[in-house]
Design a protein around this motif. Structure first.
Motif, mmCIF file in Angstrom:
data_model
loop_
_atom_site.group_PDB
_atom_site.id
_atom_site.type_symbol
_atom_site.label_atom_id
_atom_site.label_comp_id
_atom_site.label_asym_id
_atom_site.label_seq_id
_atom_site.Cartn_x
_atom_site.Cartn_y
_atom_site.Cartn_z
ATOM 1 N N GLY A 90 0.905 -1.347 0.079
ATOM 2 C CA GLY A 90 0.215 -0.043 0.006
ATOM 3 C C GLY A 90 1.325 1.035 -0.153
ATOM 4 O O GLY A 90 0.314 2.317 0.207
ATOM 5 N N TRP A 109 3.257 2.849 -1.796
ATOM 6 C CA TRP A 109 2.709 3.565 -3.161
ATOM 7 C C TRP A 109 1.688 4.594 -3.031
ATOM 8 O O TRP A 109 1.517 5.501 -3.502
ATOM 9 N N VAL A 110 0.431 3.869 -2.529
ATOM 10 C CA VAL A 110 -0.733 4.734 -2.559
ATOM 11 C C VAL A 110 -0.549 5.355 -1.529
ATOM 12 O O VAL A 110 -1.041 6.933 -1.922
ATOM 13 N N ARG A 111 -0.032 5.362 -0.724
ATOM 14 C CA ARG A 111 0.258 6.420 0.570
ATOM 15 C C ARG A 111 1.084 7.414 -0.379
ATOM 16 O O ARG A 111 0.974 8.914 0.337
ATOM 17 N N LEU A 119 -0.885 9.750 -2.846
ATOM 18 C CA LEU A 119 -1.767 10.615 -2.111
ATOM 19 C C LEU A 119 -1.382 11.905 -1.181
ATOM 20 O O LEU A 119 -1.564 12.887 -0.754
#
Lengths: 214, 332
Positions: free
Chosen positions: B311, B313-315, B318
């Motif tokens: 996860g 890369w998502v953080r 964002l």
């Protein structure tokens, strides 16, 4: 498959997790925790907006999405949610022995205040230790200090307020009113989230009767 | 849900922490608790109080997030649409509870990220019971009903504690647990009053889970000056034995009324003392599993670690939107 973790859980097998991993924490260039937003919920039209807790989010829109899931997924109704960055809230000291914080606010508080032009400020009060802050209403002011003074003149009454939170209107994301009413329309349909939906007394009674007969 | 059995080890560092406190402030703090007032994040508090609360709330949060795994595995295989919906709602609640609890612990000054790091690296613990696997649907029903029931016993006690943000989180959590308990009971009743095969499945689950369930409340508390202080400060609200007795008193009759048996021939209520008697749980196994050698310890942490890694890369993506925002501890 032997290089991957084997589980009874088919979903975990599909993740192809390496069977062996180190004990160190995954490397990061920098800490990647999002900042926090304070969430306020109004459960019904005639109830005050009340602090419910926090969410971590990268933007206020996402903070709202998380807040909706976290704080309004259960219950028969919700009419509005406000999200506010934790850093945008100005906090008064909390009083001792049930004293009224308004007793400590006098006109001198405004001396040397940084004036930013006339804005609306929302005022939240704490009525009792251990409870949540709830919305008293708004005041117009040129600074946080003036907002405190105006709050005293507007909201101070017989019941003491132990602590105040003051927020500039422009720092609040408000999702409320008719425009957004559809968001919470399906809440009463989600009975499967409610303890009331799982009645089994009859079944146990019948089972016991059959056991006795046998 | 939540596993009890908090073991507050007295240690020399803890005594050190207490030695340096300002006696006047300490007396005021203790007087506030004695009056039944809650402590709020900005209040002065002893270092030991802060340390133990962080540890306790953090372990509770980890238990919620790890505890959602053995039940979550049954969502796709739950029998029927209604059970799937309910189990999804329950698992979502558990993860939501973790979020509430991480938030409460953060008000004491430890970031959520640091807590998750300590979970993944094994520095902080979670409830031991989630290191056991759910072989069948009946195992998941046992957890929903009885592990949650045990958790409620602990949580109702802790909700009367002294730290405001933790109490508020627990009030919210307990309200949601009432659905879990009823749902779990409903599932167990369905199997226990069903076909011989269903009954057998449920009985086997009870047999598998009874030992972990007795471990759940932790070993008998050693009464020391240390636990006395934590009791006085309303950090520790009930002993492990009190919680275990309360659980047995409330739920053993409900298990028996379904015609299920409990795999402990010594289990009975002593009518004179009012206390339940039982075979002493195997505390060696308890220690062994807590220290990492249970059937699922490795898997639980691997799953959490994978979520963190995959996860990231998502953080990162964002986080680009949050430049300039400085993290501060939440308020209440």
């Amino acid at each position: 498959m032997s290089d991957f973790l084997k589980s009874l859980d088919p979903r975990i097998n599909r993740l192809s997790i390496p069977a062996e991993f180190g004990s160190s924490f995954p490397e990061k260039d920098e800490k990647d925790q999002f900042i926090t937003y304070e969430v306020f919920v109004q459960p019904k039209e005639n109830k005050a907006m009340q602090h419910e807790g926090i969410v971590h989010a990268p933007t206020e829109e996402m903070a709202f999405l998380f807040a909706k899931e976290q704080f309004s997924r259960r219950g028969m109704s919700c009419v509005g949610i406000w999200v506010i960055k934790t850093t945008a809230i100005q906090v008064s000291p909390i009083t001792e022995n049930g004293e009224d914080i308004y007793d400590y606010i006098n006109k001198e508080i405004m001396e040397g205040a940084e004036e930013n032009g006339l804005s609306t400020y929302q005022v939240f009060q704490l009525a009792k230790r251990g409870k949540q802050h709830s919305l008293s209403g708004s005041v117009e002011a040129n600074s946080f200090e003036e907002a405190l003074w105006n709050a005293k003149n507007t909201f101070a009454d017989d019941k003491p307020a132990l602590n105040l939170w003051i927020v500039k209107e422009e720092d609040i994301l408000k999702i409320e009113g008719d425009e957004f009413a559809d968001i919470w329309n399906t809440l009463p349909d989600k009975k499967y989230r409610d303890a009331m939906d799982y009645k089994a007394t009859e079944k146990i009674k019948k089972f016991k009767e059959e056991q006795q007969k046998a | 849900m939540y596993g009890g059995g908090q073991v507050f080890e007295p240690s020399s560092t803890n005594n050190e922490l207490l030695k340096d406190e300002d006696p006047k402030k300490l007396a005021e703090f203790e007087a506030r608790i004695a009056r039944g007032e809650k402590i709020e994040p900005k209040d002065w508090m002893p270092k030991l109080y802060r340390k133990q609360l962080i540890r306790m709330i953090e372990q509770h949060a980890h238990s919620e997030i790890i505890g959602s795994l053995p039940e979550g595995t049954w969502i796709t295989r739950a029998p029927g649409f209604k059970r799937k919906l309910a189990l999804m709602a329950k698992v979502q609640d558990e993860v939501g509870h973790a979020q509430l609890l991480y938030g409460a612990a953060e008000t004491l000054g430890k970031s959520r990220e640091q807590m998750i790091e300590d979970l993944i690296t094994g520095k902080s613990k979670y409830s031991n019971i989630f290191n056991y696997p759910t072989f069948t649907w009946a195992d998941s029903c046992f957890i929903s009903w009885l592990v949650d029931a045990g958790a409620i016993v602990n949580q109702l006690a802790n909700a009367r504690g002294s730290y405001g943000p933790y109490c508020r989180a627990l009030d919210r959590i307990c309200a949601e647990e009432s659905f879990h308990l009823k749902y779990g009971h409903h599932c167990v009743i369905h199997l226990a009053t069903g076909t011989p095969k269903q009954r057998q499945m449920m009985q086997e689950a009870v047999n598998r889970w009874w030992a972990p369930m007795m471990h759940f409340f932790g070993p008998s508390d050693k009464i020391s000056t240390h636990t006395e202080i934590l009791t006085k400060w309303k950090v520790k609200m009930a002993t492990n034995d009190e919680c275990r007795q309360q659980f047995l008193d409330m739920y053993v009759p409900k298990i028996w009324e379904l015609g299920l048996t409990i795999p402990d021939e010594n289990l009975k209520k002593n009518e004179e003392t009012g206390e339940w008697e039982f075979t002493e749980p195997d505390w060696e196994e308890f220690k062994r599993v807590i220290n990492g050698d249970g059937p699922c310890n490795k898997e639980r942490l691997a799953v959490r670690r994978t979520a963190e890694e995959r996860g990231a890369w998502v953080r990162r993506a964002l986080a680009a939107k949050t430049k300039g925002d400085k993290y501060v501890a939440p308020m209440a």
